[in-house]
Design a protein around this motif. Structure first.
Motif, PDB file in Angstrom:
ATOM      1  N   ASN A  34     -20.347 -49.451 -27.230  1.00 12.37           N
ATOM      2  CA  ASN A  34     -19.285 -48.873 -26.408  1.00 12.37           C
ATOM      3  C   ASN A  34     -18.786 -49.867 -25.353  1.00 12.37           C
ATOM      4  OD1 ASN A  34     -19.146 -46.153 -27.527  1.00 12.37           O
ATOM      5  ND2 ASN A  34     -21.206 -45.887 -26.672  1.00 12.37           N
ATOM      6  N   SER A  35     -17.637 -49.540 -24.766  1.00 16.34           N
ATOM      7  CA  SER A  35     -17.012 -50.417 -23.771  1.00 16.34           C
ATOM      8  C   SER A  35     -16.834 -49.720 -22.428  1.00 16.34           C
ATOM      9  CB  SER A  35     -15.652 -50.899 -24.289  1.00 16.34           C
ATOM     10  OG  SER A  35     -15.795 -51.612 -25.494  1.00 16.34           O
ATOM     11  N   CYS A  36     -17.771 -48.864 -22.052  1.00 18.70           N
ATOM     12  CA  CYS A  36     -17.663 -48.112 -20.800  1.00 18.70           C
ATOM     13  C   CYS A  36     -17.567 -49.091 -19.625  1.00 18.70           C
ATOM     14  CB  CYS A  36     -18.863 -47.199 -20.624  1.00 18.70           C
ATOM     15  SG  CYS A  36     -19.251 -46.214 -22.098  1.00 18.70           S
ATOM     16  N   TYR A  84     -14.931 -35.378 -16.475  1.00 19.50           N
ATOM     17  CA  TYR A  84     -14.296 -34.319 -17.255  1.00 19.50           C
ATOM     18  C   TYR A  84     -12.776 -34.464 -17.291  1.00 19.50           C
ATOM     19  CZ  TYR A  84     -18.605 -31.606 -17.737  1.00 19.50           C
ATOM     20  OH  TYR A  84     -19.868 -31.174 -18.068  1.00 19.50           O
ATOM     21  N   ASP A  85     -12.246 -35.397 -16.512  1.00 20.77           N
ATOM     22  CA  ASP A  85     -10.802 -35.610 -16.511  1.00 20.77           C
ATOM     23  C   ASP A  85     -10.426 -36.393 -17.766  1.00 20.77           C
ATOM     24  OD1 ASP A  85      -8.262 -37.039 -16.074  1.00 20.77           O
ATOM     25  OD2 ASP A  85      -8.365 -36.187 -14.053  1.00 20.77           O
ATOM     26  N   PRO A  86      -9.674 -35.804 -18.696  1.00 19.21           N
ATOM     27  CA  PRO A  86      -9.408 -36.480 -19.969  1.00 19.21           C
ATOM     28  C   PRO A  86      -8.613 -37.772 -19.819  1.00 19.21           C
ATOM     29  CG  PRO A  86      -8.102 -34.471 -19.775  1.00 19.21           C
ATOM     30  CD  PRO A  86      -9.069 -34.465 -18.644  1.00 19.21           C
ATOM     31  N   ASP A  87      -7.726 -37.832 -18.846  1.00 17.54           N
ATOM     32  CA  ASP A  87      -6.940 -39.049 -18.646  1.00 17.54           C
ATOM     33  C   ASP A  87      -7.812 -40.187 -18.123  1.00 17.54           C
ATOM     34  OD1 ASP A  87      -4.668 -37.629 -19.449  1.00 17.54           O
ATOM     35  OD2 ASP A  87      -4.230 -37.002 -17.384  1.00 17.54           O
ATOM     36  N   LEU A  88      -8.634 -39.885 -17.130  1.00 17.91           N
ATOM     37  CA  LEU A  88      -9.535 -40.909 -16.599  1.00 17.91           C
ATOM     38  C   LEU A  88     -10.579 -41.310 -17.642  1.00 17.91           C
ATOM     39  CD1 LEU A  88     -10.107 -39.577 -12.962  1.00 17.91           C
ATOM     40  CD2 LEU A  88      -8.685 -41.505 -13.683  1.00 17.91           C
ATOM     41  N   TYR A  89     -11.051 -40.333 -18.396  1.00 12.96           N
ATOM     42  CA  TYR A  89     -12.042 -40.624 -19.438  1.00 12.96           C
ATOM     43  C   TYR A  89     -11.494 -41.675 -20.406  1.00 12.96           C
ATOM     44  CZ  TYR A  89     -15.705 -39.867 -22.909  1.00 12.96           C
ATOM     45  OH  TYR A  89     -16.763 -40.052 -23.778  1.00 12.96           O
ATOM     46  N   ALA A  90     -10.247 -41.490 -20.831  1.00 13.53           N
ATOM     47  CA  ALA A  90      -9.636 -42.437 -21.762  1.00 13.53           C
ATOM     48  C   ALA A  90      -9.533 -43.835 -21.145  1.00 13.53           C
ATOM     49  CB  ALA A  90      -8.255 -41.936 -22.177  1.00 13.53           C
ATOM     50  N   ALA A  91      -9.223 -43.900 -19.860  1.00  8.15           N
ATOM     51  CA  ALA A  91      -9.088 -45.194 -19.194  1.00  8.15           C
ATOM     52  C   ALA A  91     -10.422 -45.925 -19.076  1.00  8.15           C
ATOM     53  CB  ALA A  91      -8.475 -44.995 -17.810  1.00  8.15           C
ATOM     54  N   PHE A  93     -20.599 -39.580 -10.563  1.00  6.06           N
ATOM     55  CA  PHE A  93     -19.716 -39.421  -9.414  1.00  6.06           C
ATOM     56  C   PHE A  93     -19.184 -40.774  -8.955  1.00  6.06           C
ATOM     57  CE2 PHE A  93     -21.971 -35.358  -9.220  1.00  6.06           C
ATOM     58  CZ  PHE A  93     -20.879 -34.507  -9.085  1.00  6.06           C
ATOM     59  N   GLY A  94     -17.881 -40.814  -8.761  1.00  6.54           N
ATOM     60  CA  GLY A  94     -17.184 -42.035  -8.429  1.00  6.54           C
ATOM     61  C   GLY A  94     -16.088 -42.358  -9.426  1.00  6.54           C
ATOM     62  N   LEU A  95     -16.160 -41.732 -10.605  1.00 12.10           N
ATOM     63  CA  LEU A  95     -15.125 -41.954 -11.620  1.00 12.10           C
ATOM     64  C   LEU A  95     -13.895 -41.096 -11.377  1.00 12.10           C
ATOM     65  CD1 LEU A  95     -17.266 -42.114 -14.893  1.00 12.10           C
ATOM     66  CD2 LEU A  95     -16.317 -44.021 -13.577  1.00 12.10           C
ATOM     67  N   GLY A  96     -14.078 -39.923 -10.790  1.00 12.05           N
ATOM     68  CA  GLY A  96     -12.971 -39.008 -10.536  1.00 12.05           C
ATOM     69  C   GLY A  96     -13.189 -38.245  -9.246  1.00 12.05           C
ATOM     70  N   ASP A  97     -12.246 -37.404  -8.889  1.00  9.18           N
ATOM     71  CA  ASP A  97     -12.348 -36.554  -7.697  1.00  9.18           C
ATOM     72  C   ASP A  97     -13.582 -35.670  -7.823  1.00  9.18           C
ATOM     73  OD1 ASP A  97     -12.124 -34.476  -5.812  1.00  9.18           O
ATOM     74  OD2 ASP A  97      -9.941 -34.512  -5.885  1.00  9.18           O
ATOM     75  N   GLU A 133     -17.868 -52.838  -8.434  1.00 15.40           N
ATOM     76  CA  GLU A 133     -17.614 -53.417  -7.107  1.00 15.40           C
ATOM     77  C   GLU A 133     -16.434 -52.738  -6.410  1.00 15.40           C
ATOM     78  OE1 GLU A 133     -17.043 -57.537  -7.844  1.00 15.40           O
ATOM     79  OE2 GLU A 133     -18.994 -57.791  -8.851  1.00 15.40           O
ATOM     80  N   HIS A 134     -15.635 -51.988  -7.152  1.00 13.60           N
ATOM     81  CA  HIS A 134     -14.462 -51.312  -6.588  1.00 13.60           C
ATOM     82  C   HIS A 134     -14.396 -49.904  -7.181  1.00 13.60           C
ATOM     83  CE1 HIS A 134     -13.205 -55.191  -4.999  1.00 13.60           C
ATOM     84  NE2 HIS A 134     -13.405 -55.695  -6.195  1.00 13.60           N
ATOM     85  N   ILE A 135     -15.230 -49.019  -6.660  1.00 14.89           N
ATOM     86  CA  ILE A 135     -15.360 -47.665  -7.209  1.00 14.89           C
ATOM     87  C   ILE A 135     -14.079 -46.881  -6.927  1.00 14.89           C
ATOM     88  CG2 ILE A 135     -16.710 -45.538  -7.119  1.00 14.89           C
ATOM     89  CD1 ILE A 135     -19.080 -47.324  -6.202  1.00 14.89           C
ATOM     90  N   PRO A 136     -13.450 -46.338  -7.955  1.00 13.98           N
ATOM     91  CA  PRO A 136     -12.133 -45.712  -7.752  1.00 13.98           C
ATOM     92  C   PRO A 136     -12.146 -44.443  -6.913  1.00 13.98           C
ATOM     93  CG  PRO A 136     -12.873 -45.462 -10.025  1.00 13.98           C
ATOM     94  CD  PRO A 136     -13.820 -46.404  -9.377  1.00 13.98           C
ATOM     95  N   TYR A 137     -13.203 -43.650  -6.995  1.00  8.65           N
ATOM     96  CA  TYR A 137     -13.294 -42.402  -6.226  1.00  8.65           C
ATOM     97  C   TYR A 137     -14.660 -42.354  -5.533  1.00  8.65           C
ATOM     98  CZ  TYR A 137      -9.210 -40.769  -8.858  1.00  8.65           C
ATOM     99  OH  TYR A 137      -7.949 -40.630  -9.421  1.00  8.65           O
TER     100      TYR A 137
END
Length: 464
Positions: free
Chosen positions: A92-94, A196-203, A237-241, A282-286
């Motif tokens: 995988n490329s997570c 659980y956010d499908p858009d963020l998951y895809a990114a 936690f940190g990937l989305g709101d 190094e730059h956590i989005p949320y």
């Protein structure tokens, strides 16, 4: 049966809207907390309100209510385990994970049966009885290899001691695969949705088998169809709101309960930590602050009062010690996240999945738990007595599970003190057991005392 059209059970738009609501009034918060203290399940709307609390006074009330709920259901016991990584190769490329296939800086390894046996022996010599086994997703770590590793660990002995429960975290399987896991006598099957956010998951998952959002979302349905009684949810936690993620976790739990009559046995709450060769971390989005993290744990405890909350060694020693009081019921201790590291902590034969925040040994963590008057527990009695899945929840909801959690926790704690504890931990641990026995229910006390004496005389694996 799992929907063949693979439709999501989440109403993403509604959850996003709820996560953006305004802060509740003090009156609204107190009403919800009164309901929560009665150990009644909260609605998604009530959970959304608590997630938006921003008043220091109301946050304090929220934390206190969470501590009350946890102690009322589970008492003072704190379950201990360690992760056992059997491989770090992955297809995988997570973006957030050091195991991602593009990470050329990571030293890769897949443990042999002999290496797995040695790792299990080292964990047993530390005093562990429960582990979670995990690995990257690749052909090197396929289901056959994983099942062989389970058999190896269960067969490993150090004196009178053996690993009594293996929970597993493995990539999504089909129903037939889960039936094979069931036959291997696993405990809980754990799989994080990550976000659980499908858009963020895809990114965040651009390629590899894990890029299939719906396949991962529906994995717990397949697991329960395959006979797995206990499943564990989680997000990173940190990937989305975080508000959206907690609400989605709750919706997932409700979906499982409505479909299978039983929700998740556990929920895990990791935050993103630095990882070798992984610039994303190094730059956590949320990014989730410590204050927000305290609130997350408390809200999950109140929203899903009968579900175990797992806290890993990603968090710092000080924060973990504090969070023990706010609803956490299971913790890892003395952890390593690279294959082979228990046998050789200084080994560079493989790379870690992420950085640890709490580097204490198991004995040091147990010493702290004793100071806070928690019962360090390695109990697996419910698993072997069949108190799992719906049967466990039937005991938890009326508050009856404490009849087993407290004494069984004491018995495994006594085993640890007899076989593994440092002198200082043994001394203060036995004093704590004495106080807890005196406070035990009068009807149970004689049997508890008898079993503790059996353990002192050399008997092991005693449980109700």
């Amino acid at each position: 049966m799992v929907d063949p059209l693979r439709k999501s059970f989440l109403d993403v738009a509604r959850l996003r809207e709820l996560s953006r609501r305004t802060a509740p009034t003090e009156r609204e918060v107190l009403r919800i907390l009164e309901k929560a203290r009665a150990l009644n399940r909260l609605s998604v709307e009530e959970t959304a309100a608590l997630l938006c609390v921003d008043s220091p006074e109301m946050i304090r009330a929220l934390l206190d209510a969470a501590g009350y709920a946890k102690e009322t259901i589970y008492g003072r016991r704190m379950v201990l385990f360690a992760p056992l990584y059997i491989g770090n190769t992955c297809s995988n490329s997570c973006l957030y994970c050091a195991f991602r296939k593009e990470n050329t800086r990571l030293r890769r390894a897949v443990l042999t049966a002999d290496q797995i046996r040695t790792e299990a022996e080292m964990l047993l010599r530390e005093g562990h009885k429960r582990i979670v086994m995990l690995c990257g997703e690749s052909s090197d770590n396929d289901l056959d290899h994983f099942l062989s590793a389970i058999r190896t660990v269960y067969a490993t002995r150090v004196g009178k001691n053996a690993i009594r429960r293996i929970n597993v975290e493995i990539a999504p399987l089909d129903v037939a695969g889960f039936r094979r896991l069931k036959e291997a006598k696993i405990g809980t099957y754990i799989c994080f949705q990550e976000t659980y956010d499908p858009d963020l998951y895809a990114a965040y998952h651009p390629s590899g088998p894990k890029a299939d959002y719906l396949n991962r979302l529906m994995v717990m349905d397949r697991a329960m169809e395959g006979g797995i009684d206990d499943v564990g949810l989680g997000v990173l936690f940190g990937l989305g709101d975080y508000r959206f993620e907690v609400l989605a976790l709750m919706e997932h739990a409700l979906h499982l309960e409505e479909t299978f009559g039983c929700g998740p046995h556990t929920v895990s709450v990791p935050r993103i930590e630095p990882a070798e060769g992984t610039p994303f971390t190094e730059h956590i989005p949320y990014a989730v602050s410590d204050d927000a993290f305290r609130k997350i744990i408390a809200v999950i405890r109140l929203a899903m009062p009968y579900t175990g909350i797992i806290l890993s060694t990603r968090e710092s020693e000080g924060l973990r010690n504090e969070l023990f009081r706010y609803g956490v019921s299971q913790i890892s201790a003395g952890s390593r996240t690279n294959p082979g590291a228990y046998a050789d902590a200084a080994s560079e034969c493989s790379g870690s999945q992420f950085s640890l925040g709490d580097h204490r040994s198991l004995d040091e963590v147990i010493g702290t738990l004793i100071d806070q008057e928690f019962i360090p527990s390695f109990c697996t009695g419910c698993y072997r007595k069949g108190r799992v899945g719906r049967d466990f929840m039937d005991l938890a909801k009326p508050g009856l599970i404490q009849r087993f959690c407290m004494p069984n926790g004491l018995f495994t704690f006594q085993e640890y003190l007899e076989d593994f504890a440092s002198p200082a931990v043994r001394t203060k641990g036995k004093k704590l057991i004495g106080r807890l026995v005196e406070a035990a229910h009068e009807e149970q006390r004689p049997k508890i005392v008898d079993n503790l004496r059996l353990i002192e005389s050399g008997e092991r694996d005693v449980y109700f």
